[in-house]
Design a protein around this motif. Structure first.
Motif, mmCIF file in Angstrom:
data_model
loop_
_atom_site.group_PDB
_atom_site.id
_atom_site.type_symbol
_atom_site.label_atom_id
_atom_site.label_comp_id
_atom_site.label_asym_id
_atom_site.label_seq_id
_atom_site.Cartn_x
_atom_site.Cartn_y
_atom_site.Cartn_z
ATOM 1 N N VAL A 1 0.834 -1.101 0.145
ATOM 2 C CA VAL A 1 -0.113 0.034 -0.059
ATOM 3 C C VAL A 1 0.817 1.313 0.105
ATOM 4 N N GLN A 2 1.930 1.317 0.955
ATOM 5 C CA GLN A 2 2.907 2.414 0.961
ATOM 6 C C GLN A 2 3.562 2.482 -0.439
ATOM 7 N N GLU A 3 4.045 1.594 -1.001
ATOM 8 C CA GLU A 3 4.511 1.690 -2.314
ATOM 9 C C GLU A 3 3.837 2.269 -3.442
ATOM 10 N N VAL A 4 2.517 1.673 -3.534
ATOM 11 C CA VAL A 4 1.672 2.126 -4.505
ATOM 12 C C VAL A 4 1.226 3.622 -4.191
ATOM 13 N N ARG A 5 1.025 4.123 -2.877
ATOM 14 C CA ARG A 5 0.663 5.389 -2.677
ATOM 15 C C ARG A 5 2.189 6.237 -2.955
ATOM 16 N N LYS A 6 3.261 5.792 -2.859
ATOM 17 C CA LYS A 6 4.152 6.763 -3.202
ATOM 18 C C LYS A 6 4.446 6.959 -4.698
ATOM 19 N N MET A 7 3.998 5.905 -5.391
ATOM 20 C CA MET A 7 4.145 5.679 -6.931
ATOM 21 C C MET A 7 3.071 6.655 -7.182
ATOM 22 N N GLU A 8 1.849 6.767 -6.870
ATOM 23 C CA GLU A 8 0.569 7.516 -7.189
ATOM 24 C C GLU A 8 0.989 8.990 -6.888
ATOM 25 N N LEU A 9 1.865 9.258 -5.725
ATOM 26 C CA LEU A 9 2.094 10.695 -5.504
ATOM 27 C C LEU A 9 3.216 11.083 -6.424
ATOM 28 N N GLU A 10 4.087 10.260 -6.794
ATOM 29 C CA GLU A 10 5.146 10.790 -7.678
ATOM 30 C C GLU A 10 4.423 10.952 -8.998
ATOM 31 N N LYS A 11 3.641 10.295 -9.637
ATOM 32 C CA LYS A 11 2.808 10.493 -10.947
ATOM 33 C C LYS A 11 2.139 11.747 -10.571
ATOM 34 N N ASP A 12 1.195 11.767 -9.538
ATOM 35 C CA ASP A 12 0.241 13.260 -9.696
ATOM 36 C C ASP A 12 0.976 14.467 -9.380
ATOM 37 N N LEU A 13 2.347 14.280 -8.726
ATOM 38 C CA LEU A 13 2.886 15.615 -8.270
ATOM 39 C C LEU A 13 3.262 16.305 -9.489
ATOM 40 N N GLN A 14 3.582 15.410 -10.549
ATOM 41 C CA GLN A 14 4.048 16.262 -11.761
ATOM 42 C C GLN A 14 3.138 17.357 -12.441
ATOM 43 N N ARG A 15 1.657 17.093 -12.187
ATOM 44 C CA ARG A 15 0.964 17.885 -12.697
ATOM 45 C C ARG A 15 0.154 18.652 -11.561
ATOM 46 N N ALA A 16 0.456 18.591 -10.319
ATOM 47 C CA ALA A 16 -0.365 19.126 -9.219
ATOM 48 C C ALA A 16 0.038 21.154 -9.303
ATOM 49 N N LEU A 17 1.096 21.255 -9.726
ATOM 50 C CA LEU A 17 1.524 22.597 -9.824
ATOM 51 C C LEU A 17 0.171 23.291 -10.832
ATOM 52 N N GLU A 18 0.133 22.658 -12.149
ATOM 53 C CA GLU A 18 -0.435 23.289 -13.273
ATOM 54 C C GLU A 18 -1.776 23.055 -12.764
ATOM 55 N N LEU A 19 -2.204 22.032 -12.087
ATOM 56 C CA LEU A 19 -3.725 21.879 -11.585
ATOM 57 C C LEU A 19 -3.992 22.613 -10.679
ATOM 58 N N LYS A 20 -2.859 23.540 -9.943
ATOM 59 C CA LYS A 20 -3.295 24.397 -8.675
ATOM 60 C C LYS A 20 -3.727 23.648 -7.541
ATOM 61 N N GLU A 21 -3.029 22.459 -7.218
ATOM 62 C CA GLU A 21 -3.408 21.956 -6.213
ATOM 63 C C GLU A 21 -2.647 22.282 -4.806
ATOM 64 N N PHE A 22 -1.728 23.004 -4.884
ATOM 65 C CA PHE A 22 -1.065 23.462 -3.986
ATOM 66 C C PHE A 22 -1.618 24.686 -3.159
ATOM 67 N N PHE A 23 -1.669 24.742 -1.856
ATOM 68 C CA PHE A 23 -2.006 25.932 -1.205
ATOM 69 C C PHE A 23 -0.933 26.181 -0.097
ATOM 70 N N ILE A 24 -0.912 27.440 0.442
ATOM 71 C CA ILE A 24 0.044 27.964 1.561
ATOM 72 C C ILE A 24 -0.677 28.133 2.726
ATOM 73 N N VAL A 25 -0.182 27.544 3.773
ATOM 74 C CA VAL A 25 -0.785 27.899 5.075
ATOM 75 C C VAL A 25 0.464 28.916 5.834
ATOM 76 N N TYR A 26 0.052 29.650 6.793
ATOM 77 C CA TYR A 26 0.920 30.471 7.311
ATOM 78 C C TYR A 26 0.759 30.411 8.812
ATOM 79 N N GLN A 27 2.138 30.163 9.762
ATOM 80 C CA GLN A 27 2.063 30.099 10.854
ATOM 81 C C GLN A 27 2.701 31.506 11.692
#
Ligand code: C2E
Ligand code: MG
Ligand code: MG
Ligand code: MG
Length: 286
Positions: free
Chosen positions: A19-45
């Motif tokens: 499960v962990q390996e599958v998750r890492k592979m999925e994250l690796e793949k999805d991370l590539q497009r996360a920026l253009e898909l605007k999936e990141f956000f910032i929190v401020y402390q």
């Protein structure tokens, strides 16, 4: 029976690894497009000065809102971004967002520096200075309002090159702090050479303040920092006891859940309103 259980556990363990390996592979793949898909956000402390009882800045911390897996911690995806090189465009985005936000606050009369975490990969491209300058220009932000956080282990290799880059960046007016100080490979012998403005005491210290030996270490770090003209910020401040210990040791600037968790900008607005209200109440009472 015991044999059967053992076999079962072993089976679960293997599945869990899968499960962990599958998750890492999925994250690796999805991370590539996360920026253009605007999936990141910032929190401020918030960072808080206990002596003056005032807000003294914010740290920008990235989050990934994965469409299927929900909000993912940077502890999980930053290492992947570092491996794939995506850390560079991701950090550019974070710097841009944080500077834009800092500028927006300033325009509303909230003049507070914002700090952004860097990864070592940013120092390898040799255009970090250019990147920082461009981002500041674009946001029309006073460089004094930007702070960059580096870690001890980053300065272990190519120390001269990193010193040179940091000197150039600080010449712009940008501040630099050493994050998670005291936990990595110790860079104490280099502290008089690395051009920084502040040390951030790792939260492991804050959580261990009831041990006299840990207090002795913090005491020594604070004295050393004073002599080197460095500010000290304590991380992971969660309760009144932490605050009392830390102030007793001469550390007055704090960051942690006690003052505020990392918040999105709407939550920060609410938080700032509450702080103003508290301050007014105290003034009226005094
Ligand atoms: P850091 O820079 O040392 O950030 C502080 C971390 O401690 C944050 O975790 C924050 O949520 C957490 N924290 C703050 N106060 C408390 C407290 O009172 N108690 C406890 N238990 N934790 C507290 P977060 O946001 O999950 O970030 C983890 C790390 O990920 C950061 O550690 C930083 O090394 C890295 N990171 C976060 N954002 C970025 C980024 O934009 N770029 C890079 N390169 N790294 C980032
Ligand atoms: Mg940090
Ligand atoms: Mg830190
Ligand atoms: Mg930390």
């Amino acid at each position: 029976k015991a044999k059967g259980l053992g076999k079962n556990q072993q089976c679960l363990y293997t599945e869990e690894m899968g499960v962990q390996e599958v998750r890492k592979m999925e994250l690796e793949k999805d991370l590539q497009r996360a920026l253009e898909l605007k999936e990141f956000f910032i929190v401020y402390q918030p960072k808080w000065n206990v002596k003056s009882n005032r807000l003294v800045g914010f740290e920008a911390l990235i989050r990934w809102n994965h469409p299927r897996l929900g909000i993912i911690s940077p502890l999980e995806f930053i290492p992947i971004a570092e491996e794939t090189g995506l850390i560079i465009p991701m950090t550019r985005w974070t710097l841009e967002e944080a500077c834009k936000q800092c500028r927006a606050w300033k325009d509303r009369g909230i003049v507070q520096p914002v700090s952004v975490n860097l990864s070592i990969r940013l120092f390898h491209g040799d255009n970090l200075l250019e990147l920082v300058r461009n981002v500041l220009d674009k946001a029309e932000l006073d460089p004094h309002l930007l702070e960059l956080e580096i870690t001890e282990s980053m300065v272990l290799h190519d120390v001269n090159d990193i010193i040179r880059q940091l000197e150039n960046i600080r010449a712009l007016g940008v501040k630099v702090s050493m994050d998670d100080f005291g936990t990595g490979y110790s860079s104490i012998g280099l502290l008089d050479r690395i051009p920084i403005d502040a040390l951030k005491l790792d939260r492991l210290f804050t959580n261990d303040l009831d041990t006299p030996s840990k207090r002795a270490i913090i005491n020594a770090i604070v004295l050393m920092a004073e002599n080197l003209n460095l500010d000290v910020i304590a991380e992971g401040v969660e309760n009144k006891e932490h605050i009392d210990f830390l102030t007793g040791l001469g550390c007055h600037v704090m960051q942690g859940y006690y003052y505020g968790k990392p918040m999105d900008i709407d939550e920060i607005d609410v938080w700032m309103y509450e702080q103003d209200h508290k301050a007014e109440t105290i003034e009226v009472m005094g």
